[in-house]
Scaffold this active site. Sequence first.
Site, short mmCIF file in Angstrom:
data_model
loop_
_atom_site.label_atom_id
_atom_site.label_comp_id
_atom_site.label_asym_id
_atom_site.label_seq_id
_atom_site.Cartn_x
_atom_site.Cartn_y
_atom_site.Cartn_z
N CYS A 120 -19.78 19.65 -57.25
CA CYS A 120 -19.96 21.00 -56.70
C CYS A 120 -20.66 20.99 -55.36
O CYS A 120 -21.77 21.52 -55.22
CB CYS A 120 -20.73 21.84 -57.70
SG CYS A 120 -19.82 21.92 -59.23
N TYR A 152 -21.68 -1.35 -51.55
CA TYR A 152 -22.34 -0.03 -51.53
C TYR A 152 -21.44 1.05 -52.15
O TYR A 152 -21.37 2.17 -51.69
CB TYR A 152 -22.77 0.35 -50.10
CG TYR A 152 -23.62 -0.73 -49.48
CD1 TYR A 152 -24.90 -0.96 -49.95
CD2 TYR A 152 -23.12 -1.57 -48.48
CE1 TYR A 152 -25.67 -2.00 -49.43
CE2 TYR A 152 -23.88 -2.61 -47.95
CZ TYR A 152 -25.15 -2.81 -48.43
OH TYR A 152 -25.91 -3.83 -47.93
N1 LLP Z 1 -30.85 -8.01 -45.81
C1 LLP Z 1 -31.66 -6.92 -45.80
C2 LLP Z 1 -33.11 -7.09 -45.66
C3 LLP Z 1 -31.09 -5.63 -45.93
O1 LLP Z 1 -31.88 -4.57 -45.92
C4 LLP Z 1 -29.68 -5.50 -46.06
C5 LLP Z 1 -29.06 -4.18 -46.19
C6 LLP Z 1 -28.89 -6.67 -46.08
C7 LLP Z 1 -29.52 -7.91 -45.94
C8 LLP Z 1 -27.40 -6.65 -46.25
O2 LLP Z 1 -26.77 -5.94 -45.22
P1 LLP Z 1 -25.15 -5.99 -45.11
O3 LLP Z 1 -24.77 -7.41 -44.83
O4 LLP Z 1 -24.61 -5.55 -46.42
O5 LLP Z 1 -24.83 -5.03 -44.03
N2 LLP Z 1 -25.80 1.73 -47.95
C9 LLP Z 1 -25.42 1.40 -46.60
C10 LLP Z 1 -25.90 0.04 -46.17
C11 LLP Z 1 -27.39 -0.14 -46.28
C12 LLP Z 1 -27.84 -1.55 -45.97
C13 LLP Z 1 -29.25 -1.77 -46.35
N3 LLP Z 1 -29.72 -3.10 -46.14
C14 LLP Z 1 -23.90 1.53 -46.47
O6 LLP Z 1 -23.24 1.90 -47.43
O7 LLP Z 1 -23.38 1.32 -45.38
#
Ligand code: LLP
Length: 414
Positions: free
Chosen positions: A338, A367
């Site tokens: 909603c 995610y």
């Molecule tokens: N290392 C640290 C300390 C992090 O905070 C993160 C992600 C990663 C590694 C991994 O990042 P990646 O390789 O997945 O970009 N919910 C958001 C993304 C938030 C990321 C938070 N930290 C989305 O759906 O785009």
Amino acid sequence: MSNFKYKRNQLYCEDVQLKEVAESAGTPLYIYSEQSLIDKYKELKQAFAFVKPLICYSVKANSNLAICSILTKQGAGLDIVSGGELYRATKIKANCKKIVFAGVGKTEQEIKQAIKANILLINAESKQEVERIDEIADKLGKRVQIGLRLNPNISAGGHGYIQTAKEENKFGISLQEIKEIFLQKEKFPHLDICGIHFHLGSQITHPQPFVKALKKTISLIQQLGNKQIKISYLDIGGGFFQPPLQFAQAILPLIKNLKAKLILEPGRYLTAGSGILLTKVLYIKERKQGKKIVIVDAGMNDFLRPSLYDAHHEILPVIRTPNNEHRTTNTDIVGPVCESGDFFAKDRKLALFKNGDFLAVLDTGAYGFSMASNYNSRLRPAEVLIKGNKFFLVREREEYKDLIRREKILTDGG
Ligand code: LLP
């Protein structure tokens, strides 16, 4: 999306026809390809083979035990941000000597848990946290390896919510303060401060921000080296989302002479393209000028990224028909929640869908489920893993009783 392909107009994951999975496990449904995960891991490992990095999969991207354990079996370590993620790591018997722990708000309980588990590095994000880890290590009679997370004051990443390395963001410690902590390291007798960490943001599609941050970090490591302070681990976080070879070629020349062990923390890179969300069309509304509003059975509680970040995810029919193959209509794909913010696509030219069609929302392996909620008292979806021509339920669909578990109705007396 190489392991998600049409064969004779039917969408497959590896050798499994997705329509069959949707009919057997129901929708909404997350589907992951084991082969994609392994291929991605190997591709990254290969690109960096020259420095043999420790690749710590960022559990927050997709914390399903089956996914994490496929990667740890390939040799990956884990990047965690909570006691809950450490609990998951122990459940899959991950090697704790390959676990790194980031996060601006680690509780005393979480720090204790990490110290007791003997993880590789706790990456501290403030001087106060360093002091707290030292006190806890003292109480536990342990000496603990830590890294310091640098805030390099750099802009990188997609949406503002996922940029983490600007001075105004809550993450990390300034360059100056990091130097001060290292120079006072005798004040922390229970710590071996031996790592430097940064994480710049997410969805970074160009290596340039990494090059910038690395230049700052390498100069810091050299200055510390001049004072006989040795850095054993250089953890450059995750966030990269480009072919790993391009990324490796840009940064390897900078780090090839460093003695520190390189740590990478990829999340999205490993899992995003390894998963899709299957959903079913419930109703279609016709609006003015031929616009269609397609209402599906998955909502923002199942997959939040379009609502939260305005993220674009491709949407494909699970069965291509002459009817939906070429025609493009001005379409919104929306969920049952909603809120008008509950959408997967807005004003997009899409195929013509009909009630009962299964749709695949692509690149939802990262995610996706990990950000799902029970908003509107909706049941979180099931998750399926595909291996070759077989599929396995790796998380059962929730039931109504899961929704109220741990709630209480107060009687008149309270
Ligand atoms: N290392 C640290 C300390 C992090 O905070 C993160 C992600 C990663 C590694 C991994 O990042 P990646 O390789 O997945 O970009 N919910 C958001 C993304 C938030 C990321 C938070 N930290 C989305 O759906 O785009």
